[in-house]
Design a protein around this motif. Sequence first.
Motif, PDB file in Angstrom:
ATOM      1  N   LEU A 172      25.089  17.520  -4.055  1.00  0.00           N
ATOM      2  CA  LEU A 172      25.063  16.493  -5.092  1.00  0.00           C
ATOM      3  C   LEU A 172      23.641  16.189  -5.539  1.00  0.00           C
ATOM      4  O   LEU A 172      23.429  15.680  -6.643  1.00  0.00           O
ATOM      5  N   ILE A 173      22.664  16.529  -4.745  1.00  0.00           N
ATOM      6  CA  ILE A 173      21.284  16.286  -5.131  1.00  0.00           C
ATOM      7  C   ILE A 173      20.929  16.982  -6.436  1.00  0.00           C
ATOM      8  O   ILE A 173      20.045  16.541  -7.171  1.00  0.00           O
ATOM      9  N   GLY A 174      21.658  18.042  -6.765  1.00  0.00           N
ATOM     10  CA  GLY A 174      21.417  18.740  -8.029  1.00  0.00           C
ATOM     11  C   GLY A 174      21.651  17.872  -9.250  1.00  0.00           C
ATOM     12  O   GLY A 174      21.103  18.143 -10.327  1.00  0.00           O
ATOM     13  N   ARG A 175      22.427  16.818  -9.117  1.00  0.00           N
ATOM     14  CA  ARG A 175      22.651  15.884 -10.216  1.00  0.00           C
ATOM     15  C   ARG A 175      21.357  15.249 -10.691  1.00  0.00           C
ATOM     16  O   ARG A 175      21.200  14.908 -11.874  1.00  0.00           O
ATOM     17  N   ASP A 176      20.403  15.074  -9.781  1.00  0.00           N
ATOM     18  CA  ASP A 176      19.179  14.347 -10.093  1.00  0.00           C
ATOM     19  C   ASP A 176      17.989  15.263 -10.351  1.00  0.00           C
ATOM     20  O   ASP A 176      16.827  14.839 -10.217  1.00  0.00           O
ATOM     21  N   ARG A 217       0.845  -1.180   0.000  1.00  0.00           N
ATOM     22  CA  ARG A 217       0.000   0.000   0.000  1.00  0.00           C
ATOM     23  C   ARG A 217       0.888   1.240   0.000  1.00  0.00           C
ATOM     24  O   ARG A 217       1.780   1.374   0.834  1.00  0.00           O
ATOM     25  N   CYS A 218       0.615   2.137  -0.914  1.00  0.00           N
ATOM     26  CA  CYS A 218       1.484   3.290  -1.146  1.00  0.00           C
ATOM     27  C   CYS A 218       1.323   4.366  -0.077  1.00  0.00           C
ATOM     28  O   CYS A 218       0.210   4.821   0.201  1.00  0.00           O
ATOM     29  N   ARG A 219       2.452   4.766   0.485  1.00  0.00           N
ATOM     30  CA  ARG A 219       2.574   5.951   1.333  1.00  0.00           C
ATOM     31  C   ARG A 219       3.970   6.508   1.102  1.00  0.00           C
ATOM     32  O   ARG A 219       4.868   5.775   0.700  1.00  0.00           O
ATOM     33  N   PRO A 220       4.189   7.812   1.327  1.00  0.00           N
ATOM     34  CA  PRO A 220       5.503   8.391   1.029  1.00  0.00           C
ATOM     35  C   PRO A 220       6.643   7.657   1.727  1.00  0.00           C
ATOM     36  O   PRO A 220       6.546   7.298   2.901  1.00  0.00           O
ATOM     37  N   ILE A 221       7.707   7.437   0.984  1.00  0.00           N
ATOM     38  CA  ILE A 221       8.926   6.842   1.523  1.00  0.00           C
ATOM     39  C   ILE A 221       9.904   7.969   1.834  1.00  0.00           C
ATOM     40  O   ILE A 221      10.128   8.862   1.011  1.00  0.00           O
ATOM     41  N   ALA A 222      10.491   7.931   3.021  1.00  0.00           N
ATOM     42  CA  ALA A 222      11.477   8.935   3.426  1.00  0.00           C
ATOM     43  C   ALA A 222      12.888   8.398   3.181  1.00  0.00           C
ATOM     44  O   ALA A 222      13.185   7.257   3.544  1.00  0.00           O
ATOM     45  N   ILE A 223      13.744   9.212   2.573  1.00  0.00           N
ATOM     46  CA  ILE A 223      15.133   8.827   2.335  1.00  0.00           C
ATOM     47  C   ILE A 223      16.049   9.924   2.890  1.00  0.00           C
ATOM     48  O   ILE A 223      15.829  11.110   2.642  1.00  0.00           O
ATOM     49  N   GLY A 224      17.051   9.511   3.645  1.00  0.00           N
ATOM     50  CA  GLY A 224      17.962  10.466   4.264  1.00  0.00           C
ATOM     51  C   GLY A 224      17.670  10.696   5.725  1.00  0.00           C
ATOM     52  O   GLY A 224      18.219  11.607   6.339  1.00  0.00           O
ATOM     53  N   THR A 225      16.831   9.854   6.300  1.00  0.00           N
ATOM     54  CA  THR A 225      16.448  10.026   7.694  1.00  0.00           C
ATOM     55  C   THR A 225      17.464   9.441   8.663  1.00  0.00           C
ATOM     56  O   THR A 225      17.419   9.726   9.856  1.00  0.00           O
ATOM     57  N   ASN A 226      18.375   8.612   8.169  1.00  0.00           N
ATOM     58  CA  ASN A 226      19.419   8.030   9.023  1.00  0.00           C
ATOM     59  C   ASN A 226      20.785   8.510   8.542  1.00  0.00           C
ATOM     60  O   ASN A 226      21.393   9.373   9.165  1.00  0.00           O
ATOM     61  N   THR A 227      21.260   7.997   7.434  1.00  0.00           N
ATOM     62  CA  THR A 227      22.499   8.509   6.855  1.00  0.00           C
ATOM     63  C   THR A 227      22.187   9.173   5.519  1.00  0.00           C
ATOM     64  O   THR A 227      21.176   8.882   4.891  1.00  0.00           O
ATOM     65  N   ASP A 228      23.067  10.056   5.072  1.00  0.00           N
ATOM     66  CA  ASP A 228      22.779  10.891   3.909  1.00  0.00           C
ATOM     67  C   ASP A 228      22.876  10.090   2.611  1.00  0.00           C
ATOM     68  O   ASP A 228      23.919   9.504   2.313  1.00  0.00           O
ATOM     69  N   PRO A 229      21.812  10.083   1.801  1.00  0.00           N
ATOM     70  CA  PRO A 229      21.854   9.332   0.540  1.00  0.00           C
ATOM     71  C   PRO A 229      22.736   9.976  -0.514  1.00  0.00           C
ATOM     72  O   PRO A 229      23.061   9.350  -1.522  1.00  0.00           O
ATOM     73  N   TYR A 230      23.124  11.241  -0.283  1.00  0.00           N
ATOM     74  CA  TYR A 230      23.977  11.950  -1.235  1.00  0.00           C
ATOM     75  C   TYR A 230      25.370  12.227  -0.663  1.00  0.00           C
ATOM     76  O   TYR A 230      26.036  13.178  -1.064  1.00  0.00           O
ATOM     77  N   GLN A 231      25.812  11.385   0.263  1.00  0.00           N
ATOM     78  CA  GLN A 231      27.183  11.527   0.760  1.00  0.00           C
ATOM     79  C   GLN A 231      28.161  11.251  -0.382  1.00  0.00           C
ATOM     80  O   GLN A 231      27.777  10.724  -1.430  1.00  0.00           O
ATOM     81  N   PRO A 232      29.442  11.604  -0.236  1.00  0.00           N
ATOM     82  CA  PRO A 232      30.384  11.555  -1.372  1.00  0.00           C
ATOM     83  C   PRO A 232      30.404  10.258  -2.161  1.00  0.00           C
ATOM     84  O   PRO A 232      30.561  10.277  -3.384  1.00  0.00           O
ATOM     85  N   VAL A 233      30.246   9.107  -1.510  1.00  0.00           N
ATOM     86  CA  VAL A 233      30.327   7.829  -2.218  1.00  0.00           C
ATOM     87  C   VAL A 233      29.218   7.691  -3.263  1.00  0.00           C
ATOM     88  O   VAL A 233      29.355   6.953  -4.246  1.00  0.00           O
ATOM     89  N   GLU A 234      28.116   8.406  -3.087  1.00  0.00           N
ATOM     90  CA  GLU A 234      27.009   8.327  -4.034  1.00  0.00           C
ATOM     91  C   GLU A 234      27.396   8.832  -5.416  1.00  0.00           C
ATOM     92  O   GLU A 234      26.822   8.405  -6.429  1.00  0.00           O
ATOM     93  N   LYS A 235      28.373   9.709  -5.487  1.00  0.00           N
ATOM     94  CA  LYS A 235      28.797  10.250  -6.785  1.00  0.00           C
ATOM     95  C   LYS A 235      29.201   9.123  -7.734  1.00  0.00           C
ATOM     96  O   LYS A 235      28.910   9.176  -8.938  1.00  0.00           O
ATOM     97  N   ASP A 236      29.873   8.106  -7.208  1.00  0.00           N
ATOM     98  CA  ASP A 236      30.300   6.981  -8.038  1.00  0.00           C
ATOM     99  C   ASP A 236      29.294   5.829  -8.013  1.00  0.00           C
ATOM    100  O   ASP A 236      29.021   5.220  -9.046  1.00  0.00           O
ATOM    101  N   ARG A 237      28.723   5.539  -6.856  1.00  0.00           N
ATOM    102  CA  ARG A 237      27.850   4.371  -6.719  1.00  0.00           C
ATOM    103  C   ARG A 237      26.472   4.596  -7.365  1.00  0.00           C
ATOM    104  O   ARG A 237      25.871   3.657  -7.880  1.00  0.00           O
ATOM    105  N   GLN A 238      25.916   5.785  -7.255  1.00  0.00           N
ATOM    106  CA  GLN A 238      24.633   6.153  -7.865  1.00  0.00           C
ATOM    107  C   GLN A 238      23.483   5.243  -7.431  1.00  0.00           C
ATOM    108  O   GLN A 238      22.538   5.002  -8.192  1.00  0.00           O
ATOM    109  N   ILE A 239      23.539   4.747  -6.216  1.00  0.00           N
ATOM    110  CA  ILE A 239      22.455   3.912  -5.698  1.00  0.00           C
ATOM    111  C   ILE A 239      21.192   4.746  -5.500  1.00  0.00           C
ATOM    112  O   ILE A 239      20.082   4.305  -5.827  1.00  0.00           O
ATOM    113  N   MET A 240      21.354   5.961  -4.987  1.00  0.00           N
ATOM    114  CA  MET A 240      20.199   6.827  -4.784  1.00  0.00           C
ATOM    115  C   MET A 240      19.516   7.165  -6.105  1.00  0.00           C
ATOM    116  O   MET A 240      18.288   7.176  -6.195  1.00  0.00           O
ATOM    117  N   ARG A 241      20.291   7.423  -7.125  1.00  0.00           N
ATOM    118  CA  ARG A 241      19.684   7.750  -8.416  1.00  0.00           C
ATOM    119  C   ARG A 241      18.864   6.577  -8.952  1.00  0.00           C
ATOM    120  O   ARG A 241      17.759   6.766  -9.482  1.00  0.00           O
TER     121      ARG A 241
END
Length: 389
Positions: free
Chosen positions: A201-205, A156-180
């Motif tokens: 880095l969120i500006g990338r998306d 059942r659909c309800r908004p999913i929160a991302i970034g509530t524990n560790t940052d999804p756009y921390q430096p490693v995301e630039k290469d891994r692109q898991i968040m994207r």
Amino acid sequence: MRTRPEITESPLEETAFVRAEKRRGRGARSNASGRHEAYARVSFDDGWHDGTASQGAGGAQAEHHEADENDIPRLRTTVTDEHAKTIITRNISPDIPFDRSINPYRGCEHGCIYCYARPSHANMGLSPGLDFETRLFAKPNAADLLRKELARPRYRCRPIAIGTNTDPYQPVEKDRQIMRRLLEVLDEASHPVTIITKSALIGRDLDILSSMARRNLVKVALSVTTLDHRLSRHMEPRASTPGRRLQAISALAKAGIRTGVMVAPVIPSLNDHEIEGILAKAYEAGAREAGWVMLRLPLEIKDLFAEWLAEEAPDRADRVMGLVKNMRNGRLYDTRFMHRMRGQGAYADMISKRFRLAVKKLGFHMGLEPLDCTRFVAPRQDSQQMSLF
């Protein structure tokens, strides 16, 4: 549920305190054992590294010490793949405005000394100190898991929160692109999402986010703790600078994305005087929603933060910790729901009133319409079997 990745031996020395030369550019000052470990690391200085030990070896010791000072290797960030079995985490906390979240990474290279997620690293057998910001875990199968979970008939659909524990756009995301890749699945399924980050880095998306924004499927908040670049560099060393975060707010707002600012955490006698200034700059940049959270010091964070204060703000350390205790009934942390995020008492009430007055004066919109959950369409699973429709 998830499988626990194999942990290699920590490259850090087996003492809690780590020398400044080795941890330069990091937030924590030490790497004490987590609360689940059978043995605790303790710091002990025998004098050998600063030349105060016995000089029985003649001049050889001084020469060896000089070589050590010049050749001390800096801590490097390592990333271990973690193949999770599920990706959506559920919660029923009454003081949190979401019931599900995703964390693409464990640990966070931003190194924010106040980060309430630090104690979670103890569950991996690692330290909430320097291990938290140097020994990261990535979930490369996150997007595939999300697609699978969203496709379940009972979902059942309800908004999913991302970034509530560790940052999804921390430096490693630039290469891994898991968040994207996660955003690509959410975009395809027309599933609403809320994002909080300290990274430009969120500006990338912007391409995906703007597409989702046109369907009222996304809102983003940038956490701005201070406008003081020096304080930011020491307190959150690898996060984007305050100026770049404000630029990210501007870029998101111009792209038509619902954008807000989080003044978080408010730290007594350290950044509390900046509340109005942060809100004003964020509003000027285009933010139209705002929130705040008081400093939280659960478990190991209280010692890590105290170490940091003693080194970075010794003249205010006692006052900061005293005000924290004043808001928590004489303790450094109050775990009760509805109290842990705000505190209580005269000081906490003053901060709350200042925030409310500032957002009202500036014209922030509070209580906007919720994100749209009616557009959700379960994503198609990769399969050789053709659809009947």
